[in-house]
Design a protein around this motif. Sequence first.
Motif, PDB file in Angstrom:
ATOM      1  N   UNK A  27      22.182 -26.491 -16.966  1.00 30.19           N
ATOM      2  CA  UNK A  27      21.226 -26.342 -15.868  1.00 30.19           C
ATOM      3  C   UNK A  27      21.634 -25.132 -15.049  1.00 30.19           C
ATOM      4  N   UNK A  28      20.656 -24.554 -14.353  1.00 25.30           N
ATOM      5  CA  UNK A  28      20.908 -23.375 -13.538  1.00 25.30           C
ATOM      6  C   UNK A  28      20.479 -23.649 -12.104  1.00 25.30           C
ATOM      7  N   UNK A  29      21.363 -23.370 -11.165  1.00 23.13           N
ATOM      8  CA  UNK A  29      21.046 -23.531  -9.747  1.00 23.13           C
ATOM      9  C   UNK A  29      21.016 -22.155  -9.095  1.00 23.13           C
ATOM     10  N   UNK A  30      19.900 -21.837  -8.457  1.00 22.67           N
ATOM     11  CA  UNK A  30      19.792 -20.592  -7.698  1.00 22.67           C
ATOM     12  C   UNK A  30      20.374 -20.847  -6.312  1.00 22.67           C
ATOM     13  N   UNK A  31      21.430 -20.131  -5.975  1.00 20.01           N
ATOM     14  CA  UNK A  31      22.066 -20.357  -4.679  1.00 20.01           C
ATOM     15  C   UNK A  31      21.738 -19.255  -3.681  1.00 20.01           C
ATOM     16  N   UNK A  32      20.971 -18.256  -4.115  1.00 22.67           N
ATOM     17  CA  UNK A  32      20.538 -17.205  -3.202  1.00 22.67           C
ATOM     18  C   UNK A  32      19.702 -16.167  -3.918  1.00 22.67           C
ATOM     19  N   UNK A  33      18.674 -15.651  -3.243  1.00 22.86           N
ATOM     20  CA  UNK A  33      17.854 -14.576  -3.811  1.00 22.86           C
ATOM     21  C   UNK A  33      17.120 -13.867  -2.677  1.00 22.86           C
ATOM     22  N   UNK A  52      21.642 -14.799  -7.128  1.00 27.03           N
ATOM     23  CA  UNK A  52      22.908 -15.489  -7.390  1.00 27.03           C
ATOM     24  C   UNK A  52      22.632 -16.853  -7.994  1.00 27.03           C
ATOM     25  N   UNK A  53      23.319 -17.143  -9.099  1.00 28.20           N
ATOM     26  CA  UNK A  53      23.094 -18.409  -9.810  1.00 28.20           C
ATOM     27  C   UNK A  53      24.420 -19.010 -10.275  1.00 28.20           C
ATOM     28  N   UNK A  54      24.437 -20.343 -10.331  1.00 33.33           N
ATOM     29  CA  UNK A  54      25.535 -21.074 -10.951  1.00 33.33           C
ATOM     30  C   UNK A  54      24.962 -21.842 -12.134  1.00 33.33           C
ATOM     31  N   UNK A  55      25.580 -21.673 -13.285  1.00 31.10           N
ATOM     32  CA  UNK A  55      25.142 -22.383 -14.496  1.00 31.10           C
ATOM     33  C   UNK A  55      26.165 -23.473 -14.800  1.00 31.10           C
ATOM     34  N   UNK A  56      25.670 -24.693 -15.076  1.00 29.74           N
ATOM     35  CA  UNK A  56      26.548 -25.848 -15.253  1.00 29.74           C
ATOM     36  C   UNK A  56      26.176 -26.642 -16.484  1.00 29.74           C
TER      37      UNK A  56
END
Length: 244
Positions: A102-108, A133-137
């Motif tokens: 899954x991908x979480x967008x933490x800023x754009x 900015x993204x975090x992939x988990x």
Amino acid sequence: MGYSSDSSSPLHVQLADYIRDKVYSQEWPEGTKLPSEHEFMNEFGYSRGTVQKGIQILVNEGLITKVKGKGSFVIKPNIEHLTGNSLLSFAESLRMQGIDFSTEVIGSEVIPADKTCSQRLGIPLNAPVYYLRRVRSTSDGPLLYMESRINMLTCPGIDKFDYADKTLFSAIEEVSGKKLGYAKVRYGARIAGKMLGKLLNCDETAPVLNIDQICYLEDNSSTEWGNIWLPANKYVLVSVLQRA
């Protein structure tokens, strides 16, 4: 008699050095179960607290994992990313290995290009840049953190997508009307630090791999300056090289 890489070092640091040397020399390869706390205590004459502190250093570094009821093991990265002649996104790589993520967008936001961004992307100062900015988990937790600065002169409308679902490479090709051509990539080892440690759920002293890359379209125009951060204990980069 305890192992002594440096007799001036605390005993728990000496033990950590000893284990690290065994791992780096491949005497204890990935997946190896470490001797038990009692075995270390008996072999070196250390107290339980000293042994636990020494092992914890390596847990914090991401070299060792502790499994409740089973013991401590040398971490074996279970995810590969193919590098070399192919420009492959991390999303594409994970899908090829059948790994759910899954991908979480933490800023754009859209920002003006500062001096560094202008130089890296070869665009005018203050030109519009989409900063993503993204975090992939995976089910095991955070896998990588990605910072992307996208040239909006070549990719107008790049800020209109939901990047929790859309991959950046596919969006770039869609809005530019061109295929991605190649990338210039630099690799570097770093210590996570506080921010990355929090984002990647690792100790701030743990090693991470930084991939700094500039991506270009098929017409040689710049499109993205990306910084990708990978926990060293989860990812392995794989290359297939031919002799020139």
